[in-house]
Design a protein around this motif. Structure first.
Motif, PDB file in Angstrom:
ATOM      1  N   ALA A  48       1.182  -0.937  -0.246  1.00 26.48           N
ATOM      2  CA  ALA A  48      -0.141  -0.223  -0.271  1.00 26.48           C
ATOM      3  C   ALA A  48       0.952   1.303   0.217  1.00 26.48           C
ATOM      4  CB  ALA A  48      -0.913  -0.269   1.420  1.00 26.48           C
ATOM      5  N   LYS A  49       0.755   2.341  -0.392  1.00 24.18           N
ATOM      6  CA  LYS A  49       1.270   3.447  -0.753  1.00 24.18           C
ATOM      7  C   LYS A  49       1.396   4.007   0.643  1.00 24.18           C
ATOM      8  CE  LYS A  49       1.311   7.925  -3.265  1.00 24.18           C
ATOM      9  NZ  LYS A  49       0.515   9.283  -4.446  1.00 24.18           N
ATOM     10  N   PRO A  50       2.663   4.630   1.107  1.00 25.25           N
ATOM     11  CA  PRO A  50       2.611   5.117   2.562  1.00 25.25           C
ATOM     12  C   PRO A  50       2.667   6.501   2.566  1.00 25.25           C
ATOM     13  CG  PRO A  50       4.285   5.037   1.514  1.00 25.25           C
ATOM     14  CD  PRO A  50       3.439   4.822   0.388  1.00 25.25           C
ATOM     15  N   SER A  51       2.009   7.305   3.545  1.00 22.67           N
ATOM     16  CA  SER A  51       1.432   9.358   3.657  1.00 22.67           C
ATOM     17  C   SER A  51       2.680   9.312   4.909  1.00 22.67           C
ATOM     18  CB  SER A  51       0.566   9.327   3.699  1.00 22.67           C
ATOM     19  OG  SER A  51      -0.196   8.380   4.508  1.00 22.67           O
ATOM     20  N   PRO A  52       2.860  10.338   5.393  1.00 22.45           N
ATOM     21  CA  PRO A  52       3.227  10.736   6.262  1.00 22.45           C
ATOM     22  C   PRO A  52       2.750  11.147   7.384  1.00 22.45           C
ATOM     23  CG  PRO A  52       3.759  12.539   4.556  1.00 22.45           C
ATOM     24  CD  PRO A  52       3.330  11.312   3.889  1.00 22.45           C
ATOM     25  N   ARG A  53       2.001   9.835   8.764  1.00 22.56           N
ATOM     26  CA  ARG A  53       1.237   9.804   9.945  1.00 22.56           C
ATOM     27  C   ARG A  53       2.363  10.735  10.996  1.00 22.56           C
ATOM     28  NH1 ARG A  53      -3.519   8.215   8.403  1.00 22.56           N
ATOM     29  NH2 ARG A  53      -3.473   7.944   6.215  1.00 22.56           N
ATOM     30  N   PRO A  54       1.167  10.645  11.981  1.00 26.42           N
ATOM     31  CA  PRO A  54       1.932  11.545  13.363  1.00 26.42           C
ATOM     32  C   PRO A  54       2.079   9.921  14.128  1.00 26.42           C
ATOM     33  CG  PRO A  54      -0.057  12.158  13.275  1.00 26.42           C
ATOM     34  CD  PRO A  54      -0.132  12.168  11.543  1.00 26.42           C
ATOM     35  N   LEU A  55       3.128  10.297  15.111  1.00 20.14           N
ATOM     36  CA  LEU A  55       2.970   9.038  15.825  1.00 20.14           C
ATOM     37  C   LEU A  55       3.021   9.839  17.397  1.00 20.14           C
ATOM     38  CD1 LEU A  55       2.738   5.983  16.656  1.00 20.14           C
ATOM     39  CD2 LEU A  55       5.233   6.103  15.859  1.00 20.14           C
ATOM     40  N   GLY A  56       2.434  10.220  17.903  1.00 19.64           N
ATOM     41  CA  GLY A  56       2.976  10.970  18.825  1.00 19.64           C
ATOM     42  C   GLY A  56       3.559  12.067  18.917  1.00 19.64           C
ATOM     43  N   LEU A  57       4.898  12.438  19.478  1.00 16.97           N
ATOM     44  CA  LEU A  57       5.272  14.129  18.758  1.00 16.97           C
ATOM     45  C   LEU A  57       6.097  13.511  17.692  1.00 16.97           C
ATOM     46  CD1 LEU A  57       6.179  15.260  22.114  1.00 16.97           C
ATOM     47  CD2 LEU A  57       4.508  15.768  20.451  1.00 16.97           C
ATOM     48  N   LEU A  58       6.351  12.280  17.435  1.00 16.20           N
ATOM     49  CA  LEU A  58       7.265  11.872  15.533  1.00 16.20           C
ATOM     50  C   LEU A  58       6.060  11.805  14.652  1.00 16.20           C
ATOM     51  CD1 LEU A  58       9.123   9.511  18.127  1.00 16.20           C
ATOM     52  CD2 LEU A  58       9.927  11.328  17.731  1.00 16.20           C
ATOM     53  N   SER A  59       6.970  11.577  13.187  1.00 14.52           N
ATOM     54  CA  SER A  59       5.959  10.736  12.620  1.00 14.52           C
ATOM     55  C   SER A  59       7.026  10.345  11.782  1.00 14.52           C
ATOM     56  CB  SER A  59       6.652  12.475  11.474  1.00 14.52           C
ATOM     57  OG  SER A  59       5.268  12.004  10.435  1.00 14.52           O
ATOM     58  N   GLN A  60       5.545   9.456  10.689  1.00 16.43           N
ATOM     59  CA  GLN A  60       6.775   7.939  11.027  1.00 16.43           C
ATOM     60  C   GLN A  60       6.496   8.031   8.876  1.00 16.43           C
ATOM     61  OE1 GLN A  60       5.492   4.167  12.442  1.00 16.43           O
ATOM     62  NE2 GLN A  60       3.495   5.035  12.603  1.00 16.43           N
TER      63      GLN A  60
END
Length: 331
Positions: A48-60
């Motif tokens: 599947a195509k990824p996209s920037p997503r928040p993870l707490g105070l981080l981003s993945q």
């Protein structure tokens, strides 16, 4: 030792599971009959195509709820340190998922960034391995995609108190009364200051004998900067027989080598693959910090000198992936 043909087949299998640059991600909660629900982050290879997503105070960059690509995938469980969360080692989880692993990181009840009710208390040390085993059981038996996992290729990654958790999980049997011995002989030990600061009970006498959770399904372990390792006395790690990659920071002020990694090194019946990060402190093994995280918790984001944590984590993650590939590669 495998034949050239078998090694070639394993290599092809790894190429097949490593062909997906995309990483899928799920965040779930699983029931715990003995406590609060446990939050778990799951990373896995996906098309599947990824996209920037928040993870707490981080981003993945991940594909949230994307498909799970591949079959007979090896599985890694991650246990974080004190005050941590499922996000503490997200970059290592992503690197493993890109290499064809499924990774689950739990947020330990009572010992995380939002809930410190267990900190400094015996229950934290005893319950962490039970929680880890519960998550491992759920992933292998109840995760909707569990049929895509290879139950014969299971590993564990633990940092700090997660390193202690992992050592118990793979067969270690600590002696909680040794904490009082440590604090009488080394009153300035960081573990002792931690117990006093959190008003914990780990120095109080306790006549009960804990039931430690072990799991024979785990075939390899990466242990980074293990904490409270002094609790493993002579013979307490004798049942640990799986391959181990052991990491330490040279200038670790939270888990000094003499009473932590050095104890593990001495007591393990199998010689670990050892790595030392020169001139750095305990938190170097946490994922590189975002500006928001560095502002909120600067003490876990500061490294010595001009050290580049992002560059280090590229080599660190490569070494972790290589170790698990080597030790879990054969079916």
């Amino acid at each position: 030792m495998g034949t050239p043909v078998s090694i070639f087949i394993v290599a092809l299998l790894w190429c097949a599971t490593s062909a997906f640059a995309s990483v899928g991600f799920q965040k779930i909660v699983i029931p715990d009959p003995h406590g609060k629900q446990i939050a778990v982050g799951i990373w896995y290879p996906s098309s599947a195509k990824p996209s920037p997503r928040p993870l707490g105070l981080l981003s993945q960059d991940v594909a949230v709820e994307g498909n799970v690509a591949g079959k007979k995938l090896p599985f890694i469980l991650i246990s974080h340190g004190a005050y941590g969360s499922l996000a503490s080692h997200y970059d290592t989880a992503i690197a493993l998922a890109q290499a064809g692993f499924v990774v689950a990181a739990l947020t330990h009840t009572g010992d995380n960034s939002d809930d410190q009710s267990y900190l400094g208390n015996r229950i934290d040390l005893i319950d962490r391995p039970r929680q880890a085993k519960l998550v491992l059981d759920w992933m292998l038996d109840s995760w909707p995609q569990h049929n895509q996992l290879d139950q014969g290729r299971v590993g564990i990654f633990g940092f700090s108190l997660g390193g202690f958790t992992s050592l118990v999980e793979i067969g270690g049997t600590p002696e909680l009364q040794r904490m009082a011995l440590l604090c009488s002989s080394h009153p300035d030990a960081p573990e002792c200051a931690f117990i006093k600061r959190t008003h914990g009970n780990q120095l109080d006498p306790d006549p009960t004998k804990p039931e430690w959770a072990h799991d024979a399904r785990i075939r390899a372990a990466v242990i980074a900067a293990p904490a409270v390792s002094f609790l493993f006395g002579p013979g307490d790690l004798k049942r640990v027989s799986i391959p181990i990659q052991l990491w330490r920071a040279e200038d670790d002020t939270q888990a000094p080598d003499a009473t932590n990694s050095g104890v593990v090194r001495k007591e393990l019946p199998v010689h670990p693959e050892e790595h030392t990060v020169p001139g750095q402190d305990h938190y170097v093994f946490l994922a590189p910090c975002s500006a928001a995280l560095a502002s909120a918790v600067p003490e876990i984001c500061h490294d010595t000198g001009d050290f580049d944590r992002t560059a280090f984590h590229k080599s660190f993650n490569d070494a972790v992936v290589s170790f698990f590939r080597k030790e879990l590669g054969a079916r």
